[in-house]
Design a protein around this motif. Structure first.
Motif, mmCIF file in Angstrom:
data_model
loop_
_atom_site.group_PDB
_atom_site.id
_atom_site.type_symbol
_atom_site.label_atom_id
_atom_site.label_comp_id
_atom_site.label_asym_id
_atom_site.label_seq_id
_atom_site.Cartn_x
_atom_site.Cartn_y
_atom_site.Cartn_z
ATOM 1 N N SER A 43 24.610 30.428 35.869
ATOM 2 C CA SER A 43 23.596 29.374 35.807
ATOM 3 C C SER A 43 23.967 28.286 34.807
ATOM 4 O O SER A 43 23.469 27.169 34.886
ATOM 5 N N ARG A 44 24.835 28.591 33.855
ATOM 6 C CA ARG A 44 25.306 27.601 32.874
ATOM 7 C C ARG A 44 26.736 27.150 33.166
ATOM 8 O O ARG A 44 27.120 26.046 32.822
ATOM 9 N N TYR A 45 27.514 28.040 33.756
ATOM 10 C CA TYR A 45 28.900 27.719 34.110
ATOM 11 C C TYR A 45 29.067 27.999 35.612
ATOM 12 O O TYR A 45 29.568 29.058 36.005
ATOM 13 N N PRO A 46 28.651 27.054 36.470
ATOM 14 C CA PRO A 46 28.661 27.288 37.930
ATOM 15 C C PRO A 46 30.042 27.617 38.500
ATOM 16 O O PRO A 46 30.131 28.257 39.553
ATOM 17 N N GLN A 47 31.110 27.181 37.840
ATOM 18 C CA GLN A 47 32.455 27.416 38.349
ATOM 19 C C GLN A 47 33.066 28.707 37.807
ATOM 20 O O GLN A 47 34.238 28.993 38.061
ATOM 21 N N ALA A 48 32.310 29.481 37.045
ATOM 22 C CA ALA A 48 32.849 30.704 36.446
ATOM 23 C C ALA A 48 33.294 31.688 37.523
ATOM 24 O O ALA A 48 32.735 31.715 38.621
ATOM 25 N N ALA A 49 34.303 32.495 37.197
ATOM 26 C CA ALA A 49 34.831 33.454 38.166
ATOM 27 C C ALA A 49 35.503 34.608 37.445
ATOM 28 O O ALA A 49 36.010 34.459 36.320
ATOM 29 N N TRP A 50 35.507 35.782 38.088
ATOM 30 C CA TRP A 50 36.202 36.938 37.541
ATOM 31 C C TRP A 50 37.704 36.745 37.754
ATOM 32 O O TRP A 50 38.159 36.548 38.878
ATOM 33 N N VAL A 51 38.481 36.798 36.668
ATOM 34 C CA VAL A 51 39.933 36.640 36.762
ATOM 35 C C VAL A 51 40.648 37.966 36.511
ATOM 36 O O VAL A 51 41.836 38.106 36.811
ATOM 37 N N GLU A 52 39.950 38.904 35.948
ATOM 38 C CA GLU A 52 40.428 40.277 35.766
ATOM 39 C C GLU A 52 39.249 41.202 36.044
ATOM 40 O O GLU A 52 38.112 40.741 36.214
ATOM 41 N N ALA A 53 39.514 42.493 36.084
ATOM 42 C CA ALA A 53 38.449 43.449 36.403
ATOM 43 C C ALA A 53 37.269 43.347 35.458
ATOM 44 O O ALA A 53 36.124 43.594 35.849
#
Length: 343
Positions: A43-53
């Motif tokens: 909700s604060r970082y819309p582009q966030a994504a899991w890059v590792e487990a």
């Protein structure tokens, strides 16, 4: 892209205390799921994504990793509360300013936590998000400087409903009365011509037969003319679009403390509502807030059982009020940190 970690508490990895001591961390109870943390971060970082487990990339050079299991020994080493069962670590590039003046350090919070060099820039933004997540999840934040930033005692109580629908003040009272019986408007709608005429007819000097302002009585023709004018005014008013900028309502506890409701139009919508068609041109906000009778005592930890019970009662009433409003006007609800909530 790696998948997100197991959402259960049992999926938490052991915590490296030495690494944790050098990072900002969010400590939460064992019932907080990874999915909840992920949703708040998005909700604060819309582009966030899991890059590792177990690594969630929030922004460039800003990562949130976890969850990590916190043992009793870990809590002792880091000074965490007894309920802290898991933690998330924030990794970001330090951005610090000059020392915080002595008089401001006494305020506490971030000013005291970063007394030797104020936290700024992207690091400040990330720490603010971590603190907001702590308030929403019932957790606490430990900074890399070793300070604990406990949630405000009133955190998680207030809610704001956002909608494209404007409720007339009387309609708001009807919607909230089952939850807040006796709720009253703080600002009444302006009296229309008929109400003014009724007030004039009921005034003490008019009771003697209907006197003119300058003396003498109104005859039947004059009274009929005034009533016709009032009817025409009412008809014109009803034909016009209703324009009301803001209003408020209030419900009081017998032993002090109130729940306030503020209604107004808002052009700038929270980030979590950006992109929604119904919120594109702004929204109507219905803010429900609890105001304790003695906020200083509450913040200083001196509040008695009555105040603490009232806080939980206010939380329940505000959630119920938000649900009633959402049923009436649709839309979405957020907390004061502008996280989406489902009351």
């Amino acid at each position: 892209m790696a998948g997100m970690p197991d959402g259960s508490f049992s999926g938490a990895a052991p915590l490296d205390v030495a690494v944790a001591a050098s990072r900002h961390l969010l400590a939460v109870p064992d019932d907080v799921l990874v999915e909840e943390v992920e949703a708040l971060a998005l909700s604060r970082y819309p582009q966030a994504a899991w890059v590792e487990a177990d690594v969630f990339a929030l922004a460039e050079e800003t990562y949130l990793s976890g969850p990590f299991l916190v043992t009793a020994a870990d809590r002792d080493a880091l000074g965490l509360p007894d309920w802290a069962d898991q933690t998330y670590l924030l990794t970001c590039r330090p951005e610090r300013g000059g020392p915080v003046p002595e008089e401001l350090r006494a305020v506490g919070g971030l000013l005291a936590a970063f007394a030797e060099g104020s936290v700024e820039g992207q690091e400040r933004a990330a720490v603010d998000v971590l603190c907001a997540m702590g308030r929403r999840l019932g957790g606490t934040v430990r900074t890399s400087t070793g300070h604990l930033l406990e949630p405000d005692p009133t955190a998680g109580v207030d809610l704001v409903v956002h909608s494209e629908v404007w409720l007339h003040p009387d309609a708001l009272v009807r919607v909230l009365t089952p939850v807040l019986p006796g709720v009253r408007l703080l600002t009444e709608p302006e009296l229309d011509a008929r109400t003014q005429l009724h007030a004039a007819d009921s005034a003490p000097d008019a009771a003697q037969g209907g006197a003119r302002p300058g003396g003498g009585e109104l005859d039947e023709g004059e009274r009929a003319w005034l009533h016709a004018e009032a009817d025409a005014f009412d008809a014109h008013a009803l034909a016009q679009p209703q324009v009301t900028e803001a209003y408020g309502a209030q419900w009081s506890y017998p032993d002090g403390g109130i729940i306030g409701v503020a209604v107004e139009a808002e052009q700038q919508v929270p980030l979590v509502l950006a992109g929604l068609e119904w919120a594109a041109d702004g929204t109507i906000t219905y803010a429900l807030r609890w105001y304790p009778a003695d906020p200083v005592a509450l913040h200083e930890g001196r509040a008695g059982r009555v105040a603490l019970d009232q806080r939980e009662d206010a939380r329940a009433r505000i959630e119920a009020g938000a649900r009633a409003l959402l049923e009436a006007v649709r839309g979405a609800a957020t907390d004061d940190d502008q996280f989406l909530v489902d009351p």
